[in-house]
Design a protein around this motif. Structure first.
Motif, PDB file in Angstrom:
ATOM      1  N   GLY A 117     -36.096 -33.482 -28.108  1.00  0.00           N
ATOM      2  CA  GLY A 117     -36.310 -34.364 -25.657  1.00  0.00           C
ATOM      3  C   GLY A 117     -36.844 -35.406 -25.379  1.00  0.00           C
ATOM      4  O   GLY A 117     -38.103 -35.667 -26.445  1.00  0.00           O
ATOM      5  N   ALA A 118     -37.440 -35.333 -23.934  1.00  0.00           N
ATOM      6  CA  ALA A 118     -38.142 -36.973 -23.932  1.00  0.00           C
ATOM      7  C   ALA A 118     -39.716 -36.564 -24.326  1.00  0.00           C
ATOM      8  O   ALA A 118     -39.801 -35.475 -23.920  1.00  0.00           O
ATOM      9  CB  ALA A 118     -37.784 -37.409 -22.199  1.00  0.00           C
ATOM     10  N   SER A 119     -40.633 -37.608 -23.973  1.00  0.00           N
ATOM     11  CA  SER A 119     -42.031 -37.038 -23.916  1.00  0.00           C
ATOM     12  C   SER A 119     -42.558 -38.516 -23.224  1.00  0.00           C
ATOM     13  O   SER A 119     -41.944 -39.225 -22.553  1.00  0.00           O
ATOM     14  CB  SER A 119     -42.636 -37.180 -25.766  1.00  0.00           C
ATOM     15  OG  SER A 119     -44.231 -36.562 -25.006  1.00  0.00           O
ATOM     16  N   LEU A 144     -39.712 -40.804 -27.266  1.00  0.00           N
ATOM     17  CA  LEU A 144     -38.716 -39.643 -28.049  1.00  0.00           C
ATOM     18  C   LEU A 144     -40.036 -38.468 -28.524  1.00  0.00           C
ATOM     19  O   LEU A 144     -41.120 -38.834 -29.425  1.00  0.00           O
ATOM     20  CB  LEU A 144     -37.470 -39.942 -28.684  1.00  0.00           C
ATOM     21  CG  LEU A 144     -36.909 -40.429 -28.301  1.00  0.00           C
ATOM     22  CD1 LEU A 144     -35.378 -40.566 -29.037  1.00  0.00           C
ATOM     23  CD2 LEU A 144     -36.281 -39.840 -26.469  1.00  0.00           C
ATOM     24  N   ARG A 145     -39.551 -36.916 -28.287  1.00  0.00           N
ATOM     25  CA  ARG A 145     -40.303 -36.298 -29.507  1.00  0.00           C
ATOM     26  C   ARG A 145     -39.371 -35.394 -30.195  1.00  0.00           C
ATOM     27  O   ARG A 145     -38.281 -35.372 -30.396  1.00  0.00           O
ATOM     28  CB  ARG A 145     -40.843 -34.391 -28.066  1.00  0.00           C
ATOM     29  CG  ARG A 145     -40.927 -33.432 -29.165  1.00  0.00           C
ATOM     30  CD  ARG A 145     -42.607 -32.861 -28.326  1.00  0.00           C
ATOM     31  NE  ARG A 145     -41.193 -32.254 -27.130  1.00  0.00           N
ATOM     32  CZ  ARG A 145     -40.643 -31.626 -27.278  1.00  0.00           C
ATOM     33  NH1 ARG A 145     -40.938 -30.978 -28.780  1.00  0.00           N
ATOM     34  NH2 ARG A 145     -40.209 -31.122 -25.834  1.00  0.00           N
ATOM     35  N   ALA A 195     -25.905 -30.121 -28.175  1.00  0.00           N
ATOM     36  CA  ALA A 195     -26.411 -30.182 -26.622  1.00  0.00           C
ATOM     37  C   ALA A 195     -25.540 -30.670 -25.697  1.00  0.00           C
ATOM     38  O   ALA A 195     -24.987 -31.480 -25.964  1.00  0.00           O
ATOM     39  CB  ALA A 195     -27.084 -31.462 -27.072  1.00  0.00           C
ATOM     40  N   ASP A 199     -28.108 -35.087 -22.310  1.00  0.00           N
ATOM     41  CA  ASP A 199     -29.429 -34.388 -23.012  1.00  0.00           C
ATOM     42  C   ASP A 199     -29.799 -35.231 -24.308  1.00  0.00           C
ATOM     43  O   ASP A 199     -29.452 -35.461 -25.536  1.00  0.00           O
ATOM     44  CB  ASP A 199     -29.723 -32.681 -23.406  1.00  0.00           C
ATOM     45  CG  ASP A 199     -30.066 -31.619 -23.924  1.00  0.00           C
ATOM     46  OD1 ASP A 199     -31.616 -32.593 -24.187  1.00  0.00           O
ATOM     47  OD2 ASP A 199     -30.003 -30.685 -24.099  1.00  0.00           O
ATOM     48  N   PRO A 200     -31.511 -35.257 -24.554  1.00  0.00           N
ATOM     49  CA  PRO A 200     -32.256 -36.119 -25.107  1.00  0.00           C
ATOM     50  C   PRO A 200     -31.800 -35.197 -26.596  1.00  0.00           C
ATOM     51  O   PRO A 200     -31.467 -35.537 -28.014  1.00  0.00           O
ATOM     52  CB  PRO A 200     -33.830 -36.113 -24.856  1.00  0.00           C
ATOM     53  CG  PRO A 200     -33.844 -35.927 -23.486  1.00  0.00           C
ATOM     54  CD  PRO A 200     -32.333 -35.101 -23.245  1.00  0.00           C
ATOM     55  N   GLY A 201     -31.518 -33.972 -26.893  1.00  0.00           N
ATOM     56  CA  GLY A 201     -30.889 -32.731 -28.302  1.00  0.00           C
ATOM     57  C   GLY A 201     -29.694 -33.781 -28.590  1.00  0.00           C
ATOM     58  O   GLY A 201     -30.056 -33.021 -29.094  1.00  0.00           O
TER      59      GLY A 201
END
Length: 765
Positions: A117-119, A144-145, A195, A199-201
């Motif tokens: 996900g985003a961070s 990004l995480r 995903a 979605d960042p995933g």
């Protein structure tokens, strides 16, 4: 000498010359980077948290680096392990050390991560489970995480830079995975495809070291859970052609098992190398011609034949270097040229002994064959001993020196061995053939052996009695040593960058530059304490402490703004730890040189003789170092090569006189040693002067024509030849007389000799 021995000698000489000529014509010389231009980098492996940087890890790192460099397309690169933790990389033709260091020295840990996900940031090192936060390459200021790596670069089978026509003509890197890595890639992309859009995933991050190269999102055509099959992928990220090729080389080469750090780096421009070759070749020709003219003037026909043998010696030496595959470096060229002067020594020793033998028999016979054979026979001991001492110095250079100076040790050793062949086989063959000619037998003076020589005639009429004042000579020599040590203490020894660490860059300006202007430009670039020197030829030398490649480019830019366009001719970077190590090795080399010479001379002579020779040798070393201290000249690895050569030359010269003293003692019996020492000096002085003149011709040619790179080297050797010759007469011989008088082998015989001397002179000798 029997006819069969002469035939065998002729066959050996013919075979050696023929093979040497064939090798010289068919095998190209392997030039070092300092002659053909390029970059040399010494890398040192470091322990990682999980892997110790031992020899095995260094070997694995070397193979990774080899694959990377092959991917860069460098012509004839050279990689070799040095010691347990060092890798020497030579890249011919590479003039930009920044590019080479950036590509080959990176750890290149390529990993593929699912995006969790985003961070909000900030970026940081991996957590215990392998997850981490890194900048988003597609969003300015975003992060990004990332989850733990799903696979690493070890699973990459191949990588190639390609022009991606689908994304508007940008460059990318195509990857091909091997075995299970392809399945892992399918799993991570399949999970991302499940995903929701946006979605960042739905993205997969491709990370090189601590930088996110790309984080592509899965297209709608990628099936959920199935992912991208076929074992391939593509990295995109706005690369140009060069960046894509470099990345492909890194990825294809694989990850280094341990981190590496550049501890030494040197770059030489091709122009400087070509000039060095021309200068050294010209010095060799001039030195050989001058030496040949001198030898012919002194020894006439025998000198002419010796000059022919010297020319063949040059052929044999060169063939030996190329046949062994030895790298010919700038100091190596100097060693090759210097060996010409050394090669004269064996011929001079033989001819002087033949003159002595002829002087004893000339009144009874004009036959020159017997004096010539006696000259070769009696000179052999001194030739062997003097050459062994030079070989010891060359061997120490090869063991303790690094980089180009090793080449000096190799060429010097080959030159010594070749001189033995040229003098004791080829010269002997030619000389014996000549003295059998009827025209020569009718004119013995034509050979140069039937004349005494002016110096020998003068010494015979009035032999010097130097040993009567032996304490005075030792006192004068001690005073010179004190003066040299004072120079070391007052001025200090200016160690070169190799021994202290730092960086020296030599720039070539199109127009002669003013020193103050250049210093101001370097200071404005942020280096006010740099040492800046200029020459009338337009060279600018900048010496600093630690300096990165980017900082070096900043200095170059500042100079171009002030003095006009400049180019890098020579660039040398040495880390402080390596400099300290090299300095230690230099001291060890000198210490081992002294011990080795003492051991050898003790075996060949008595310990009293050996001790006197070693003291004279140490005195010569101190005087040369002191001279450089007073002159403010740098002490570097090339100076070390010169110093160890001085060690060999000094002992070489002393051995010849000691060998004659030993012979006189064996013939004369218990005679006062001081008188025998004077006779030994008088009988060998013509050889000493003639050999020294041969070496001086070559060294002066090198000093004048060899350029800045060889001037200091030649000055050190010139000083060494002068002080080495003097120390034999004024230090080694007086000490030998004093030690031998105090510690005789046979005390009773020594008392008888002193009593006889006192009866003849009316004073105690």
């Amino acid at each position: 000498m029997s006819r069969s021995a002469t035939v065998w000698r002729a066959l050996v000489a013919l075979a050696v010359v023929a093979v040497s000529l064939y090798v010289a014509l068919t095998t190209p010389a392997r030039l070092g980077l300092d002659l053909r231009g390029g970059t040399r980098i010494v890398l040192e492996t470091r322990d990682s948290p999980t892997v110790r940087a031992d020899a095995d890890a260094t070997d694995r790192a070397l193979e990774v680096l080899r694959r990377r460099i092959d991917g860069l397309g460098v012509t004839e690169p050279s990689l070799a392990r040095s010691g347990e933790r060092r890798i020497v990389v030579e890249l011919p033709g590479v003039q930009d050390p920044r590019k080479a260091a950036a590509v080959i020295g990176r750890t290149a840990q390529l990993t593929f991560h699912p995006v969790l996900g985003a961070s909000q940031g900030p970026a940081g090192p991996p957590a215990a489970d392998g997850s981490r936060v890194l900048p988003d390459p597609d969003t300015s200021g975003g992060f990004l995480r990332l989850g733990p790596p799903a696979l690493t670069g070890d699973g990459v089978k191949d990588a190639a830079a390609v022009l991606d026509t689908r994304s508007g003509g940008g460059w990318g890197v195509d990857l091909a995975f091997r075995g299970d890595a392809g399945k892992a890639w399918a799993r991570v992309t399949g999970a991302a495809a499940c995903a929701a859009p946006g979605d960042p995933g739905r993205r997969v991050a491709i990370v090189l070291d601590d930088r996110t190269l790309s984080a592509p999102g899965m297209q709608s055509s990628v099936p959920c859970e199935t992912g991208i099959t076929g074992g391939s992928a593509q990295i995109t990220g706005g690369f140009d052609a060069a960046a894509a090729r470099d990345l492909a080389a890194l990825v294809k080469g694989g990850a280094l098992p341990v981190p590496v750090t550049a501890v030494e780096q040197s770059t030489v421009g091709p122009t400087l190398g070509a000039e060095a070759i021309r200068a050294s070749a010209l010095a060799a020709v001039i030195g050989l011609v001058c030496t040949g003219v001198f030898v012919i003037a002194v020894y006439r026909l025998m000198g002419l034949l010796a000059t022919v043998a010297l020319a063949l010696y040059g052929l044999i030496s060169y063939a030996g270097v190329v046949a062994l595959g030895a790298t010919l470096t700038l100091p190596g060229l100097a060693g090759f040229v210097l060996a010409i002067g050394i090669a004269v020594d064996a011929n001079v020793l033989v001819f002087e002994r033949a003159r002595e033998e002829y002087a004893r028999s000339a009144r009874r016979s004009a036959d020159l064959r017997r004096p010539l054979r006696a000259g070769f026979t009696k000179a052999w001991s001194a030739v062997a001993d003097s050459n062994v001492t030079t070989l010891l110095a060359a061997g120490l250079l090869f063991v303790f020196a690094t980089g180009p100076v090793k080449g000096f040790g190799v060429t010097l050793a080959i030159g010594v061995l070749a001189s033995m062949v040229s003098a004791m086989v080829i010269t002997r063959l030619l000389a014996e053939w000549a003295v059998r000619r009827p025209a020569v037998r009718r004119r013995p003076a034509l050979t140069g052996l039937a004349t005494t020589g002016r110096l020998r005639a003068r010494l015979t009429r009035r032999p010097p009695r130097l040993m009567r004042h032996r304490r005075r000579w030792l006192g004068i020599c001690a005073g010179l040593v004190v003066l040299a040590v004072a120079g070391i203490g007052v001025r200090g020894v200016e160690f070169g960058v190799e021994f202290t660490g730092g960086r020296v860059v030599q720039y070539a300006a199109e127009e002669p530059a003013d020193a103050d202007t250049a210093r101001e430009a370097v200071a404005d670039a942020g280096f006010p304490h740099a040492v800046v020197q200029t020459t009338g030829a337009g060279a600018i030398t900048v010496r600093t402490g630690e300096l990165s490649n980017d900082e070096q480019m900043r200095i170059q830019g500042a100079l171009e703004k002030s003095v006009g366009k400049v180019s890098v001719e020579q660039d040398e970077l040495v880390g402080p730890s390596l400099g300290s190590e090299l300095r230690t090795h230099a001291l060890i080399a000198l210490g081992v040189a002294v011990a080795a010479q003492l051991l050898y001379l003790t075996v060949r002579f008595r310990w009293t003789f050996a001790s006197a020779a070693v003291v004279a040798m140490v005195q010569d070393v101190a005087l040369v170092v002191g001279l450089f201290a007073w002159l403010g000249k740098p002490v570097d690895s090339v100076f070390l090569a010169a110093l160890l050569t001085v060690v060999g030359y000094s002992v070489n010269d002393t051995v010849v006189v000691l060998d004659r003293l030993r012979e006189l003692r064996r013939v004369q019996g218990p005679v006062a040693l001081a008188g025998l020492a004077d006779r030994a000096v008088a009988q060998t002085l013509p050889r000493t002067v003639n050999t020294g003149m041969g070496a001086l011709f070559v060294l002066v040619a090198l000093a004048v024509l060899g350029g800045d790179s060889l001037t200091d080297f030649s000055v050190a050797l010139l000083a060494g030849v002068v002080v080495g010759t003097a120390s034999t007469v004024f230090t080694a011989m007086p000490l030998t007389v004093m030690l031998q008088s105090r510690y005789p082998e046979d005390p009773a015989a020594a008392r008888v000799a002193r009593a006889r001397a006192a009866d003849r002179s009316g004073a105690v000798v």
